[in-house]
Design a protein around this motif. Structure first.
Motif, short mmCIF file in Angstrom:
data_model
loop_
_atom_site.label_atom_id
_atom_site.label_comp_id
_atom_site.label_asym_id
_atom_site.label_seq_id
_atom_site.Cartn_x
_atom_site.Cartn_y
_atom_site.Cartn_z
N TRP A 1 26.62 60.89 51.09
CA TRP A 1 26.76 61.98 50.12
C TRP A 1 26.44 61.56 48.70
O TRP A 1 25.91 62.35 47.92
N ILE B 1 26.66 64.61 62.32
CA ILE B 1 26.85 65.73 61.39
C ILE B 1 28.32 65.87 61.03
O ILE B 1 29.19 65.97 61.91
N GLN B 2 28.62 65.85 59.74
CA GLN B 2 29.94 66.20 59.22
C GLN B 2 29.73 66.66 57.78
O GLN B 2 28.60 66.90 57.35
N THR C 1 27.83 63.94 55.34
CA THR C 1 26.45 63.59 55.72
C THR C 1 25.49 64.76 55.55
O THR C 1 24.28 64.59 55.64
N THR C 2 26.04 65.94 55.28
CA THR C 2 25.18 67.10 55.05
C THR C 2 24.62 67.11 53.62
O THR C 2 23.60 67.76 53.36
N MET D 1 20.97 66.77 52.97
CA MET D 1 20.17 67.84 53.56
C MET D 1 19.84 68.94 52.56
O MET D 1 18.89 69.71 52.78
N TRP E 1 19.68 71.06 62.04
CA TRP E 1 20.93 70.61 61.42
C TRP E 1 21.84 71.81 61.12
O TRP E 1 23.05 71.76 61.37
N ALA E 2 21.24 72.87 60.59
CA ALA E 2 22.03 74.07 60.27
C ALA E 2 22.68 74.64 61.53
O ALA E 2 23.87 75.00 61.53
N LEU F 1 25.45 72.36 62.67
CA LEU F 1 26.59 72.47 61.76
C LEU F 1 27.45 73.67 62.15
O LEU F 1 28.69 73.56 62.25
N THR G 1 28.26 70.71 51.65
CA THR G 1 27.79 71.38 52.86
C THR G 1 27.23 72.78 52.62
O THR G 1 26.18 73.14 53.14
N PHE H 1 23.72 73.32 51.06
CA PHE H 1 22.65 73.15 52.06
C PHE H 1 22.49 74.40 52.90
O PHE H 1 21.36 74.88 53.12
N LEU H 2 23.59 74.92 53.40
CA LEU H 2 23.51 76.05 54.32
C LEU H 2 22.84 77.25 53.66
O LEU H 2 21.98 77.91 54.26
#
Length: 359
Positions: free
Chosen positions: A43, A83-84, A87-88, A91, A113-114, A117, A150, A153-154
């Protein structure tokens, strides 16, 4: 400071970051500019990469953009971690790079990844993203830094992939975290909430945790643009404005903010101060925060400038901090050079280079 001086300081802070990540000295005099020399996928690097991609795009720096792309290609060749939440963080920039290049292979990584997640990340009651990190699962916990690590990213992935389901989920997470972590009277954010015990632990208004919010909300609004529902944008804008108004009231006379924002006897802390100052300037430049808060942010910058040593190390930053059982826990966290203080300072220095502030 003029842009030349800011660039010199930025290079020093980058050097400091690299040394803290055990990469030794990095030669930035070879003409390659701010090439990426980070090695680990985690991160802290994610925060730094995000700032550098923003800088590369603003400056139309093709060399730096290529350096960032090469870094991701190398990481993908090595294989990505589990993935947690934390670590996102890297991304976020990969989604931006994928959108910029239009490369199908990168877009597939972002999409996969999305999907993973949403499918595999443990959820709290009401569908919140449980703050799962490598150290522990934090069952039933909502933490404020989840939104930066997180949810940025999403939302970005949703824009790049043209997937409204991802945008809707990211928006919901911002709203849910606001409901449980933002204290209505002051607008400050608690560090965490547990659905298991249904409480805010020690009810700490943790400085760095609040800084993640001051950064994350303007970034979320900027990254999603017209893809963000107007009512969500309006709501989040007033949420961060209320928080920032209280932060201005709690700022120390020397320009710093404290580890516990409402406790003037708790240590002053550089990573929180850098993040808050950056978020304030970013929000003012975007037009979602009042112009007057820029004065507070620039006061903070003047204090921080004296806390960067000759080697580019940001001083007076606190080490990693879990949700504490009591307020004393936060006051007892040791001060030490830490990579995330370097990364947040990088974001601030990159923002200070913007034309609005460079005079």
């Amino acid at each position: 400071m003029n842009n030349t001086a800011l660039s010199t300081l930025l290079e020093q802070v980058v050097q400091g970051f690299c040394r803290l990540k055990n990469m030794g000295e990095v030669d930035t005099s070879s003409g390659e500019g701010f090439a990426i020399h980070f090695e680990e996928w985690e991160w802290e690097v994610g925060v730094g990469l995000y700032g550098f991609w923003q800088y590369a795009r603003q400056q139309n720096d093709a060399q730096l953009q290529q350096s960032i792309l090469t870094w991701y290609e190398d990481q993908l060749a090595k294989g990505l971690p589990a993935i947690q939440i934390n670590t996102t963080a890297p991304m976020i920039t990969l989604a931006l790079v994928a959108g910029h290049t239009g490369r199908d292979d990168l877009l597939k990584v972002v999409n996969d990844w999305a999907d993973s997640l949403l499918r595999t990340l443990p959820k709290t009651e009401e569908g919140g993203f449980q703050h799962v990190v490598k150290e522990q699962p934090n069952t039933g916990h909502l933490w404020d830094d989840t939104l930066f690590m997180t949810c940025l990213f999403l939302g970005t992935a949703g824009v790049v992939l043209k997937r409204n389901d991802l945008i809707d989920e990211a928006s919901y997470q911002f709203l849910l975290h606001t409901r449980y972590l933002c204290e209505p009277a002051s607008g400050l954010w608690y560090h965490g909430w547990t659905f298991v015990g249904k409480h805010h632990f020690s009810e700490a208004f943790w400085g760095r945790g609040n800084a993640w919010i001051t950064v994350a909300i303007p970034e979320f609004i900027a990254l999603l643009g017209d893809s963000l529902d107007a009512s969500v944008k309006r709501y989040l804008s007033v949420v961060v404005a209320r928080q920032v108004n209280t932060l201005c009231e709690l700022q120390a006379d020397n320009g710093m903010w404290h580890t516990l924002l409402d406790d003037p006897l708790s240590p002053q802390e550089s990573s929180a101060t850098a993040g808050i100052a950056y978020g304030m300037l970013r929000g003012v430049r975007m037009g979602i925060l009042d112009e007057k808060v820029a004065d507070n942010a620039l006061r903070a910058w003047h204090a921080l400038r004296d806390r960067i040593d000759e080697g580019g190390i940001v001083l007076e930053a606190s080490k990693g901090t879990m949700v504490g059982p009591d307020l004393q826990y936060y006051c007892d966290i040791a001060m030490a050079p830490v990579p995330y203080a370097q990364a947040l300072m990088m974001l601030l220095l990159l923002e200070l280079r913007q034309e609005k502030w460079s005079h």
